[in-house]
Design an enzyme around this catalytic site. Structure first.
Site, PDB file in Angstrom:
ATOM      1  N   PHE A   1      33.465  36.589  35.735  1.00 59.23           N
ATOM      2  CA  PHE A   1      33.713  36.860  37.160  1.00 59.23           C
ATOM      3  C   PHE A   1      34.292  35.664  37.902  1.00 59.23           C
ATOM      4  CE2 PHE A   1      30.333  39.671  35.691  1.00 59.23           C
ATOM      5  CZ  PHE A   1      30.860  40.906  36.053  1.00 59.23           C
TER       6      PHE A   1
ATOM      7  N   GLU B   1      40.113  32.044  39.967  1.00 62.73           N
ATOM      8  CA  GLU B   1      40.985  30.890  39.750  1.00 62.73           C
ATOM      9  C   GLU B   1      40.960  30.015  41.000  1.00 62.73           C
ATOM     10  OE1 GLU B   1      44.836  31.876  38.144  1.00 62.73           O
ATOM     11  OE2 GLU B   1      43.920  33.301  36.780  1.00 62.73           O
TER      12      GLU B   1
ATOM     13  N   LEU C   1      37.429  39.847  53.436  1.00 59.86           N
ATOM     14  CA  LEU C   1      37.964  40.618  54.555  1.00 59.86           C
ATOM     15  C   LEU C   1      39.094  39.833  55.223  1.00 59.86           C
ATOM     16  CD1 LEU C   1      34.778  42.189  56.245  1.00 59.86           C
ATOM     17  CD2 LEU C   1      36.530  43.342  54.877  1.00 59.86           C
TER      18      LEU C   1
ATOM     19  N   ALA D   1      42.709  39.540  55.985  1.00 61.78           N
ATOM     20  CA  ALA D   1      43.950  40.323  55.936  1.00 61.78           C
ATOM     21  C   ALA D   1      45.096  39.404  55.548  1.00 61.78           C
ATOM     22  CB  ALA D   1      44.206  40.947  57.302  1.00 61.78           C
TER      23      ALA D   1
ATOM     24  N   CYS E   1      44.476  39.305  37.758  1.00 64.33           N
ATOM     25  CA  CYS E   1      43.400  40.283  37.531  1.00 64.33           C
ATOM     26  C   CYS E   1      43.464  41.536  38.391  1.00 64.33           C
ATOM     27  CB  CYS E   1      42.055  39.596  37.715  1.00 64.33           C
ATOM     28  SG  CYS E   1      41.734  38.401  36.423  1.00 64.33           S
TER      29      CYS E   1
ATOM     30  N   LYS F   1      46.345  44.063  37.646  1.00 61.94           N
ATOM     31  CA  LYS F   1      46.274  44.661  36.299  1.00 61.94           C
ATOM     32  C   LYS F   1      45.002  45.491  36.133  1.00 61.94           C
ATOM     33  CE  LYS F   1      44.433  41.331  33.086  1.00 61.94           C
ATOM     34  NZ  LYS F   1      43.180  41.891  32.615  1.00 61.94           N
TER      35      LYS F   1
HETATM   36  N1  LIG Z   1      42.210  34.459  34.845  1.00 68.35           N
HETATM   37  C1  LIG Z   1      41.097  34.810  35.420  1.00 68.35           C
HETATM   38  O1  LIG Z   1      40.783  34.382  36.528  1.00 68.35           O
HETATM   39  C2  LIG Z   1      40.150  35.771  34.766  1.00 68.35           C
HETATM   40  C3  LIG Z   1      38.868  35.960  35.287  1.00 68.35           C
HETATM   41  C4  LIG Z   1      37.999  36.874  34.669  1.00 68.35           C
HETATM   42  C5  LIG Z   1      38.401  37.568  33.541  1.00 68.35           C
HETATM   43  N2  LIG Z   1      39.664  37.366  33.053  1.00 68.35           N
HETATM   44  C6  LIG Z   1      40.035  38.071  31.821  1.00 68.35           C
HETATM   45  O2  LIG Z   1      39.884  37.128  30.748  1.00 68.35           O
HETATM   46  C7  LIG Z   1      40.893  37.321  29.741  1.00 68.35           C
HETATM   47  C8  LIG Z   1      41.700  36.037  29.555  1.00 68.35           C
HETATM   48  O3  LIG Z   1      42.384  35.771  30.748  1.00 68.35           O
HETATM   49  P1  LIG Z   1      43.123  34.365  30.997  1.00 68.35           P
HETATM   50  O4  LIG Z   1      43.690  34.412  32.365  1.00 68.35           O
HETATM   51  O5  LIG Z   1      42.208  33.253  30.617  1.00 68.35           O
HETATM   52  O6  LIG Z   1      44.296  34.471  29.893  1.00 68.35           O
HETATM   53  P2  LIG Z   1      45.427  33.400  29.513  1.00 68.35           P
HETATM   54  O7  LIG Z   1      46.649  34.182  29.278  1.00 68.35           O
HETATM   55  O8  LIG Z   1      45.427  32.309  30.525  1.00 68.35           O
HETATM   56  O9  LIG Z   1      44.900  32.763  28.152  1.00 68.35           O
HETATM   57  C9  LIG Z   1      44.817  33.432  26.926  1.00 68.35           C
HETATM   58  C10 LIG Z   1      44.928  32.410  25.799  1.00 68.35           C
HETATM   59  O10 LIG Z   1      44.625  33.039  24.548  1.00 68.35           O
HETATM   60  C11 LIG Z   1      45.457  32.451  23.554  1.00 68.35           C
HETATM   61  N3  LIG Z   1      45.485  33.346  22.360  1.00 68.35           N
HETATM   62  C12 LIG Z   1      46.084  34.563  22.237  1.00 68.35           C
HETATM   63  N4  LIG Z   1      45.851  35.064  21.004  1.00 68.35           N
HETATM   64  C13 LIG Z   1      45.081  34.175  20.335  1.00 68.35           C
HETATM   65  C14 LIG Z   1      44.494  34.122  19.027  1.00 68.35           C
HETATM   66  N5  LIG Z   1      44.647  35.097  18.153  1.00 68.35           N
HETATM   67  N6  LIG Z   1      43.761  33.032  18.692  1.00 68.35           N
HETATM   68  C15 LIG Z   1      43.604  32.011  19.562  1.00 68.35           C
HETATM   69  N7  LIG Z   1      44.114  32.012  20.803  1.00 68.35           N
HETATM   70  C16 LIG Z   1      44.848  33.070  21.200  1.00 68.35           C
HETATM   71  C17 LIG Z   1      46.786  32.269  24.260  1.00 68.35           C
HETATM   72  O11 LIG Z   1      47.608  31.329  23.602  1.00 68.35           O
HETATM   73  C18 LIG Z   1      46.305  31.788  25.648  1.00 68.35           C
HETATM   74  O12 LIG Z   1      46.209  30.373  25.701  1.00 68.35           O
HETATM   75  C19 LIG Z   1      41.707  38.532  30.224  1.00 68.35           C
HETATM   76  O13 LIG Z   1      41.148  39.695  29.671  1.00 68.35           O
HETATM   77  C20 LIG Z   1      41.473  38.534  31.738  1.00 68.35           C
HETATM   78  O14 LIG Z   1      41.616  39.807  32.303  1.00 68.35           O
HETATM   79  C21 LIG Z   1      40.537  36.484  33.619  1.00 68.35           C
HETATM   80  O1  LIG Z   2      39.904  38.322  51.595  1.00 71.74           O
HETATM   81  C1  LIG Z   2      40.756  38.194  50.704  1.00 71.74           C
HETATM   82  C2  LIG Z   2      40.461  37.653  49.423  1.00 71.74           C
HETATM   83  C3  LIG Z   2      41.482  37.563  48.477  1.00 71.74           C
HETATM   84  N1  LIG Z   2      42.735  37.970  48.769  1.00 71.74           N
HETATM   85  C4  LIG Z   2      43.795  37.899  47.730  1.00 71.74           C
HETATM   86  O2  LIG Z   2      43.300  38.492  46.541  1.00 71.74           O
HETATM   87  C5  LIG Z   2      43.859  37.859  45.390  1.00 71.74           C
HETATM   88  C6  LIG Z   2      42.781  37.461  44.413  1.00 71.74           C
HETATM   89  O3  LIG Z   2      41.992  36.433  44.975  1.00 71.74           O
HETATM   90  P1  LIG Z   2      40.614  35.932  44.301  1.00 71.74           P
HETATM   91  O4  LIG Z   2      39.754  37.093  44.029  1.00 71.74           O
HETATM   92  O5  LIG Z   2      40.063  34.871  45.141  1.00 71.74           O
HETATM   93  O6  LIG Z   2      41.145  35.263  42.952  1.00 71.74           O
HETATM   94  P2  LIG Z   2      41.157  35.705  41.403  1.00 71.74           P
HETATM   95  O7  LIG Z   2      41.208  34.455  40.630  1.00 71.74           O
HETATM   96  O8  LIG Z   2      42.223  36.713  41.198  1.00 71.74           O
HETATM   97  O9  LIG Z   2      39.692  36.351  41.128  1.00 71.74           O
HETATM   98  C7  LIG Z   2      39.470  37.759  41.040  1.00 71.74           C
HETATM   99  O10 LIG Z   2      39.816  38.232  39.756  1.00 71.74           O
HETATM  100  C8  LIG Z   2      39.088  37.585  38.671  1.00 71.74           C
HETATM  101  C9  LIG Z   2      39.641  38.124  37.382  1.00 71.74           C
HETATM  102  O11 LIG Z   2      39.088  39.323  36.998  1.00 71.74           O
HETATM  103  C10 LIG Z   2      37.601  37.856  38.848  1.00 71.74           C
HETATM  104  O12 LIG Z   2      36.879  37.227  37.801  1.00 71.74           O
HETATM  105  C11 LIG Z   2      37.127  37.345  40.213  1.00 71.74           C
HETATM  106  O13 LIG Z   2      35.751  37.665  40.402  1.00 71.74           O
HETATM  107  C12 LIG Z   2      37.977  37.996  41.303  1.00 71.74           C
HETATM  108  O14 LIG Z   2      37.615  37.483  42.579  1.00 71.74           O
HETATM  109  C13 LIG Z   2      44.681  36.683  45.921  1.00 71.74           C
HETATM  110  O15 LIG Z   2      46.047  37.039  45.961  1.00 71.74           O
HETATM  111  C14 LIG Z   2      44.173  36.472  47.335  1.00 71.74           C
HETATM  112  O16 LIG Z   2      45.152  35.958  48.208  1.00 71.74           O
HETATM  113  C15 LIG Z   2      43.033  38.503  50.022  1.00 71.74           C
HETATM  114  O17 LIG Z   2      44.179  38.891  50.302  1.00 71.74           O
HETATM  115  N2  LIG Z   2      42.027  38.599  50.960  1.00 71.74           N
END
Ligand SMILES: NC(=O)c1ccc[n+]([C@@H]2O[C@H](COP(=O)([O-])OP(=O)(O)OC[C@H]3O[C@@H](n4cnc5c(N)ncnc54)[C@H](O)[C@@H]3O)[C@@H](O)[C@H]2O)c1
Ligand SMILES: O=c1ccn([C@@H]2O[C@H](COP(=O)(O)OP(=O)(O)O[C@H]3O[C@H](CO)[C@@H](O)[C@H](O)[C@H]3O)[C@@H](O)[C@H]2O)c(=O)[nH]1
Length: 443
Positions: free
Chosen positions: A152, A155, A250, A252, A260, A263
């Site tokens: 959760f 970024e 909230l 705007a 995330c 997708k």
């Molecule tokens: N980015 C986020 O904030 C966030 C937050 C919560 C959940 N998630 C979920 O977590 C997952 C990862 O997201 P991310 O943003 O960290 O992805 P990312 O694209 O930043 O990183 C994925 C990494 O996996 C590596 N990889 C791919 N295949 C591989 C293999 N076979 N062996 C070893 N390494 C391999 C790639 O080279 C890459 O570095 C996704 O399912 C995403 O939806 C992302």
């Molecule tokens: O009040 C708000 C809060 C966020 N945003 C926008 O929403 C997007 C996502 O923001 P944020 O949720 O802070 O960042 P993410 O890193 O995308 O994190 C979301 O997506 C992750 C990947 O699944 C989850 O792990 C997190 O809990 C979830 O907050 C950004 O474009 C923000 O500008 C708004 O427009 N209004």
């Protein structure tokens, strides 16, 4: 415990670093040799506040290792975390090819019992699919448990979020495996919620969909406020004081972006469609968000009529502040639209310039300061609310721009302050400030 983390992206690297920081021995595996080489040299491949320092500290303490070699990476692992990407396919559903590859990697290289933890966001049923694939492919006698442990973190604040999360969700078929994962996470001091695997998988999608709904809802309210003369910030503050609603998410703006929400909302409508459920509410959330991304462009067209031949500044390119991530950033669409209208664009971001260059059309001129972007501009789009951008003195817009016409997609400035300046200012769900005379001949 000996842990391997597969994938060192935003989730995997932060997870690996955090687990090593609370005392585990962690090997991070990635197929990207350049990334692994960087991490070995103590350089974080992503911009994430606090991450690099923590990575170096734990590498030097001998608890954190990086490799491209799955065999080596898995050799001592008692638990393997999967944190590879699950990007969207053309139909919006989640692409599981990276997960399937990791399953093959585990099956090919592991000869001892193991708990596999799926951290990646995956459709309901995927953990069981992973278990089936592993049972089919691993060597005889090897027992693999699969545990769902969705992530959760946000970024830009992922290190903070990992140590201060609201909950750790653990979905398992066997309580012994769930207990091991709970024990691993104990030092974080974050509340643990244990449930079955499918519910854990759904909690992740439902949480993101709910947060996206909150954003699209407030954006709709903002658009109505703008037309009725109400102020969306006051409305959000007043709503947020109700504990049942809550004040967060909230804000705007020009819609949600990032790797995330776009997708995962699409994937959830697809998950629903697969069982013949039309998730109408979520489809509307997505539609509202798509419209919202065009909001500033429509404002600019309405304001100027013809945009061709004008010069625009774009301030902020990343999808949110404190990250270099450009995935689904509103700036990409906005820059394309501006160029299509014949506008010359100068863009600035404090951190995401390198990642932006790969996805923003090359006709956009990248500059190295807000001043350079604003110099001689006819108007500016404020796209990302970086602190540096919020702190640009309003007087500077007057000093640097040809005509200080601001379109603020993130409501960075208090209207009270803006009204003190000879500026034309359009924001989201708030009344415009139209100091026409002072601005001169722009209208
Ligand atoms: N980015 C986020 O904030 C966030 C937050 C919560 C959940 N998630 C979920 O977590 C997952 C990862 O997201 P991310 O943003 O960290 O992805 P990312 O694209 O930043 O990183 C994925 C990494 O996996 C590596 N990889 C791919 N295949 C591989 C293999 N076979 N062996 C070893 N390494 C391999 C790639 O080279 C890459 O570095 C996704 O399912 C995403 O939806 C992302
Ligand atoms: O009040 C708000 C809060 C966020 N945003 C926008 O929403 C997007 C996502 O923001 P944020 O949720 O802070 O960042 P993410 O890193 O995308 O994190 C979301 O997506 C992750 C990947 O699944 C989850 O792990 C997190 O809990 C979830 O907050 C950004 O474009 C923000 O500008 C708004 O427009 N209004």
């Amino acid at each position: 415990m000996n842990i391997s983390v597969v994938g060192t992206g935003y989730v995997g690297l932060v997870t690996g670093v955090a687990l090593s920081h609370i005392g585990h021995t962690v090997t991070c595996i990635d197929i990207d040799e350049m990334k692994v080489e960087k991490m070995r040299q103590g350089i974080s491949p992503i911009f994430e506040p606090g991450l690099e320092e923590l990575m170096v500290e734990n590498t030097e303490a001998g608890r954190l290792f990086f490799t491209t070699d799955h065999l080596k990476g898995f050799s001592k692992a008692e638990v393997v975390y999967i944190a590879v990407g699950t990007p969207e396919k053309e139909d919006g559903s989640a692409n599981l090819m990276y997960i399937e590859q990791v399953v093959k990697d585990i099956a090919a290289h592991v000869d001892h019992d193991l708990i596999v933890v799926v951290k990646s966001t995956v459709p309901v049923g995927t953990n069981h699919y992973v278990k089936e694939l592993l049972d089919d492919q691993v060597r005889e006698g090897v027992r693999i448990d699969v545990v769902s442990n969705p992530e959760f973190l946000r970024e830009g604040s992922s290190v903070y979020d990992t140590f201060n999360g609201d909950r750790i969700v653990i979905g398992a078929d066997h309580s012994e495996a769930a207990d091991v994962i709970e024990e691993i996470n104990k030092p974080f001091g974050v509340p643990v919620f244990k449930t079955d695997i499918k519910s854990a998988e759904m909690i992740k999608y439902a949480s993101n969909a709910f947060l996206a709904t909150k954003i699209s809802f407030i954006n709709e309210i903002a658009n109505i406020c703008g037309k009725l003369g109400a102020d969306v910030e006051s409305v959000a503050n007043g709503m947020g004081m109700d504990k049942r609603i809550g004040s967060m998410f909230l804000n705007a703006g020009i819609g949600y972006g990032g790797s995330c929400f776009p997708k995962d909302t699409k994937a959830l409508t697809q998950i629903a469609a697969n069982i013949d459920h039309d998730f109408e509410l979520l489809k509307s959330v997505i539609k509202v968000n798509n419209n919202q991304q065009a909001f500033m462009m429509n404002q600019a067209k309405e304001r100027f009529g013809e945009l061709a031949g004008k010069q625009a500044a774009v301030l902020g390119l990343a999808f949110k502040p404190n990250t270099d991530d450009m995935r689904e950033a509103a700036s990409i669409v906005l820059c394309e639209q501006l160029l299509n209208q014949g506008v010359a664009v100068k863009a600035y971001d404090p951190v995401a310039m390198d990642t932006a260059r790969k996805v923003i059309p090359e006709d956009v001129q990248f500059v190295s300061s807000p001043e350079e972007a604003l110099k001689e501009a006819d108007f500016v789009f404020i796209v990302t609310e970086w602190q540096e951008i919020q702190e640009i003195p309003l007087a500077s817009y007057i000093k640097w721009m040809k005509t200080p016409v601001l379109f603020d997609g993130r409501n960075c400035y208090a209207l009270k302050e803006v009204r003190k300046h000879s500026i034309e200012y359009h924001s989201i769900g708030r009344q415009p400030v139209l100091n026409y005379e002072a601005v001169g001949n722009v209208k």
